[in-house]
Write a protein that holds these residues in place. Sequence first.
Motif, PDB file in Angstrom:
ATOM      1  N   PHE A  62      -3.664  13.798  -8.370  1.00 29.64           N
ATOM      2  CA  PHE A  62      -4.744  13.458  -9.307  1.00 29.64           C
ATOM      3  C   PHE A  62      -4.727  14.411 -10.504  1.00 29.64           C
ATOM      4  O   PHE A  62      -4.890  13.989 -11.655  1.00 29.64           O
ATOM      5  CB  PHE A  62      -6.092  13.504  -8.568  1.00 29.64           C
ATOM      6  CG  PHE A  62      -7.277  13.523  -9.484  1.00 29.64           C
ATOM      7  CD1 PHE A  62      -7.427  12.564 -10.488  1.00 29.64           C
ATOM      8  CD2 PHE A  62      -8.252  14.502  -9.364  1.00 29.64           C
ATOM      9  CE1 PHE A  62      -8.533  12.589 -11.346  1.00 29.64           C
ATOM     10  CE2 PHE A  62      -9.340  14.540 -10.211  1.00 29.64           C
ATOM     11  CZ  PHE A  62      -9.483  13.578 -11.210  1.00 29.64           C
ATOM     12  N   LEU A  63      -4.494  15.675 -10.233  1.00 26.58           N
ATOM     13  CA  LEU A  63      -4.400  16.663 -11.326  1.00 26.58           C
ATOM     14  C   LEU A  63      -3.362  16.197 -12.359  1.00 26.58           C
ATOM     15  O   LEU A  63      -3.609  16.203 -13.564  1.00 26.58           O
ATOM     16  CB  LEU A  63      -4.002  18.031 -10.743  1.00 26.58           C
ATOM     17  CG  LEU A  63      -3.591  19.132 -11.721  1.00 26.58           C
ATOM     18  CD1 LEU A  63      -4.752  19.597 -12.548  1.00 26.58           C
ATOM     19  CD2 LEU A  63      -3.003  20.327 -10.963  1.00 26.58           C
ATOM     20  N   GLY A  64      -2.219  15.767 -11.870  1.00 29.16           N
ATOM     21  CA  GLY A  64      -1.151  15.321 -12.767  1.00 29.16           C
ATOM     22  C   GLY A  64      -1.571  14.114 -13.591  1.00 29.16           C
ATOM     23  O   GLY A  64      -1.353  14.071 -14.806  1.00 29.16           O
ATOM     24  N   ASP A 135     -11.580  36.410 -12.377  1.00 28.00           N
ATOM     25  CA  ASP A 135     -12.529  35.655 -11.550  1.00 28.00           C
ATOM     26  C   ASP A 135     -13.192  34.588 -12.422  1.00 28.00           C
ATOM     27  O   ASP A 135     -13.865  34.924 -13.407  1.00 28.00           O
ATOM     28  CB  ASP A 135     -13.573  36.646 -11.010  1.00 28.00           C
ATOM     29  CG  ASP A 135     -14.580  35.990 -10.071  1.00 28.00           C
ATOM     30  OD1 ASP A 135     -14.617  34.741 -10.003  1.00 28.00           O
ATOM     31  OD2 ASP A 135     -15.328  36.744  -9.415  1.00 28.00           O
ATOM     32  N   VAL A 136     -13.024  33.334 -12.070  1.00 25.23           N
ATOM     33  CA  VAL A 136     -13.591  32.264 -12.911  1.00 25.23           C
ATOM     34  C   VAL A 136     -15.114  32.269 -12.906  1.00 25.23           C
ATOM     35  O   VAL A 136     -15.746  31.623 -13.742  1.00 25.23           O
ATOM     36  CB  VAL A 136     -13.082  30.860 -12.495  1.00 25.23           C
ATOM     37  CG1 VAL A 136     -11.568  30.773 -12.549  1.00 25.23           C
ATOM     38  CG2 VAL A 136     -13.595  30.453 -11.124  1.00 25.23           C
ATOM     39  N   CYS A 137     -15.718  32.994 -11.964  1.00 28.79           N
ATOM     40  CA  CYS A 137     -17.191  33.095 -11.932  1.00 28.79           C
ATOM     41  C   CYS A 137     -17.690  34.037 -13.017  1.00 28.79           C
ATOM     42  O   CYS A 137     -18.903  34.240 -13.144  1.00 28.79           O
ATOM     43  CB  CYS A 137     -17.669  33.590 -10.569  1.00 28.79           C
ATOM     44  SG  CYS A 137     -17.346  32.413  -9.274  1.00 28.79           S
ATOM     45  N   PHE A 163      -9.892  22.130 -10.577  1.00 28.00           N
ATOM     46  CA  PHE A 163      -9.421  21.350  -9.424  1.00 28.00           C
ATOM     47  C   PHE A 163      -9.438  22.212  -8.171  1.00 28.00           C
ATOM     48  O   PHE A 163      -8.817  23.282  -8.137  1.00 28.00           O
ATOM     49  CB  PHE A 163      -7.990  20.840  -9.683  1.00 28.00           C
ATOM     50  CG  PHE A 163      -7.965  19.672 -10.618  1.00 28.00           C
ATOM     51  CD1 PHE A 163      -8.127  19.852 -11.980  1.00 28.00           C
ATOM     52  CD2 PHE A 163      -7.808  18.385 -10.129  1.00 28.00           C
ATOM     53  CE1 PHE A 163      -8.133  18.782 -12.842  1.00 28.00           C
ATOM     54  CE2 PHE A 163      -7.809  17.295 -10.983  1.00 28.00           C
ATOM     55  CZ  PHE A 163      -7.961  17.491 -12.342  1.00 28.00           C
ATOM     56  N   GLY A 164     -10.155  21.722  -7.157  1.00 31.59           N
ATOM     57  CA  GLY A 164     -10.164  22.403  -5.857  1.00 31.59           C
ATOM     58  C   GLY A 164     -10.701  23.809  -5.950  1.00 31.59           C
ATOM     59  O   GLY A 164     -10.246  24.689  -5.208  1.00 31.59           O
ATOM     60  N   ILE A 165     -11.654  24.049  -6.817  1.00 34.77           N
ATOM     61  CA  ILE A 165     -12.181  25.405  -6.953  1.00 34.77           C
ATOM     62  C   ILE A 165     -13.696  25.475  -6.850  1.00 34.77           C
ATOM     63  O   ILE A 165     -14.230  26.373  -6.197  1.00 34.77           O
ATOM     64  CB  ILE A 165     -11.669  26.089  -8.236  1.00 34.77           C
ATOM     65  CG1 ILE A 165     -12.310  27.474  -8.376  1.00 34.77           C
ATOM     66  CG2 ILE A 165     -11.934  25.292  -9.493  1.00 34.77           C
ATOM     67  CD1 ILE A 165     -11.421  28.534  -8.768  1.00 34.77           C
ATOM     68  N   LEU A 166     -14.422  24.525  -7.449  1.00 30.29           N
ATOM     69  CA  LEU A 166     -15.892  24.628  -7.448  1.00 30.29           C
ATOM     70  C   LEU A 166     -16.438  24.571  -6.020  1.00 30.29           C
ATOM     71  O   LEU A 166     -17.513  25.081  -5.734  1.00 30.29           O
ATOM     72  CB  LEU A 166     -16.501  23.517  -8.296  1.00 30.29           C
ATOM     73  CG  LEU A 166     -16.117  23.577  -9.773  1.00 30.29           C
ATOM     74  CD1 LEU A 166     -16.646  22.364 -10.521  1.00 30.29           C
ATOM     75  CD2 LEU A 166     -16.625  24.867 -10.413  1.00 30.29           C
TER      76      LEU A 166
HETATM   77  C1  SAM Z   1      -7.174  24.928  -3.474  1.00 26.61           C
HETATM   78  S1  SAM Z   1      -6.433  25.920  -4.702  1.00 26.61           S
HETATM   79  C2  SAM Z   1      -6.320  24.761  -6.033  1.00 26.61           C
HETATM   80  C3  SAM Z   1      -5.145  25.023  -6.954  1.00 26.61           C
HETATM   81  C4  SAM Z   1      -5.013  24.048  -8.139  1.00 26.61           C
HETATM   82  N1  SAM Z   1      -6.188  24.125  -9.002  1.00 26.61           N
HETATM   83  C5  SAM Z   1      -4.862  22.628  -7.671  1.00 26.61           C
HETATM   84  O1  SAM Z   1      -5.873  21.903  -7.617  1.00 26.61           O
HETATM   85  O2  SAM Z   1      -3.753  22.213  -7.351  1.00 26.61           O
HETATM   86  C6  SAM Z   1      -7.799  26.941  -5.227  1.00 26.61           C
HETATM   87  C7  SAM Z   1      -7.390  28.057  -6.171  1.00 26.61           C
HETATM   88  O3  SAM Z   1      -8.569  28.686  -6.696  1.00 26.61           O
HETATM   89  C8  SAM Z   1      -8.336  30.093  -6.746  1.00 26.61           C
HETATM   90  N2  SAM Z   1      -9.638  30.768  -6.747  1.00 26.61           N
HETATM   91  C9  SAM Z   1     -10.596  30.744  -5.786  1.00 26.61           C
HETATM   92  N3  SAM Z   1     -11.681  31.461  -6.177  1.00 26.61           N
HETATM   93  C10 SAM Z   1     -11.388  31.943  -7.414  1.00 26.61           C
HETATM   94  C11 SAM Z   1     -12.115  32.742  -8.346  1.00 26.61           C
HETATM   95  N4  SAM Z   1     -13.358  33.168  -8.084  1.00 26.61           N
HETATM   96  N5  SAM Z   1     -11.529  33.045  -9.531  1.00 26.61           N
HETATM   97  C12 SAM Z   1     -10.280  32.600  -9.810  1.00 26.61           C
HETATM   98  N6  SAM Z   1      -9.542  31.841  -8.966  1.00 26.61           N
HETATM   99  C13 SAM Z   1     -10.094  31.519  -7.782  1.00 26.61           C
HETATM  100  C14 SAM Z   1      -7.518  30.382  -5.517  1.00 26.61           C
HETATM  101  O4  SAM Z   1      -6.840  31.623  -5.615  1.00 26.61           O
HETATM  102  C15 SAM Z   1      -6.596  29.168  -5.498  1.00 26.61           C
HETATM  103  O5  SAM Z   1      -5.434  29.413  -6.218  1.00 26.61           O
END
Ligand code: SAM
Length: 273
Positions: A62-64, A135-137, A163-166
Motif C-alpha cells: 500500500f505504501l508503494g 523521534d517523530v513524537c 505508515f505503521g507508526i501511529l
Molecule cells: C512497522 S515499522 C513501519 C516501517 C515503514 N513505515 C513501513 O510502513 O513499511 C515502524 C517503524 O517506526 C519506527 N518508530 C517507532 N517509533 C518511532 C518514533 N517514536 N520515532 C521514530 N521512529 C519510530 C520503528 O523504528 C520502525 O522502523
Amino acid sequence: MSHDAELASQVEHANLDQPNIARMYDYHLGGSANFAIDRAVAEQALRLVPTERDYCWANRAFLGRAVRTLVIEHGIDQFLDLGSGVPTVGNVHEIAHQHDPNARVAYVDWEPVACHHARQLLGAHEQRVTVTEADVCEPETVLNAAGVAGLLDFARPIGVLAFGILDILPTTDGAGLVSRYRESCTSGSALALSNNAQLSRTDQEVAALRSLLADTSTPNLYLRTSEEVAALLPGYELLVPGVVPASLWRPDRSVTEEEARRGNVYGAVGILP
Ligand SMILES: C[S@@+](CC[C@H](N)C(=O)[O-])C[C@H]1O[C@@H](n2cnc3c(N)ncnc32)[C@H](O)[C@@H]1O
C-alpha cells in the motif's frame, strides 16, 4: 564473524538487548537487518498470529501504491517519511524516482540499525534523499533537523507518510501529532497513513501480539477502526476509495475481501485543500 556480530559491529549504538519492531518487520519482509532476539520474537508472532506476515506485505505494498499515486496524479515530489524503517522492497525514494528522478525524500526513524542501513543503501553521492535519526513524537526537532529542513521546501506541497507508526507510539493522540506536521504543510500537501486494525485477528491473537510487543522498544499497539483512522486526517480531503483495508486501496490486481482482511491494516490518503 557471525551475521549478528558483523551487523552489531557496523552500528554504534544498536540495542541488542531488546527486540525491535523495525528489525522484526524487516525479518518478516525477508530482510537481513535483524538480530537473533528480533527473529525469535518475530517467529513467535507468526506462530501465534499466522497472518502477521500478511500485515507486513499488505502495508508495504500500500505504501508503494500511495507514493506512486501522489507522484503521478498529484505531482508531489517531496516526501517526509515518518518511521521509515529498514530499507526494504519498494523504498519510497526508489518508487518516487521511477516517476520523478528529481523527487526528494527525507526519511526519519529512531532505530539506529534502520538509519545505518538506509545511509548505506544511499551512498555518499545521493543528494536527493536524507536519513534523520529522530523521534517523530518531537515534530519541532524533526522539522528543524538538517536532513528535513535542508532538503524539503515547505513552501511547496509535501507528502507526509505515516505508515505503521501511529499505532505503536506512546501517544494515542495520533491526530494531535499529525496536526503538528500538517501545520507546516502548504495546500496541495498530502498525508498518507496506515494503521493496524482487527479485521481477521481474533481477540486472542490481538492479546498475543500485545503481549509480544510489550517486551519490545515499542510496547504499544493501538488498533483503530476505520472511523478512528478517518479522524487522523481532519482538514484533508480523502482520495477515493477513502479509508479501506490497505490491500483494497487502488489495488494493482484483484484482491478478495478475505485477503484484504488478513492484512489487518487500514490505509488512507488525504490532500490538503
Ligand atoms: C512497522 S515499522 C513501519 C516501517 C515503514 N513505515 C513501513 O510502513 O513499511 C515502524 C517503524 O517506526 C519506527 N518508530 C517507532 N517509533 C518511532 C518514533 N517514536 N520515532 C521514530 N521512529 C519510530 C520503528 O523504528 C520502525 O522502523
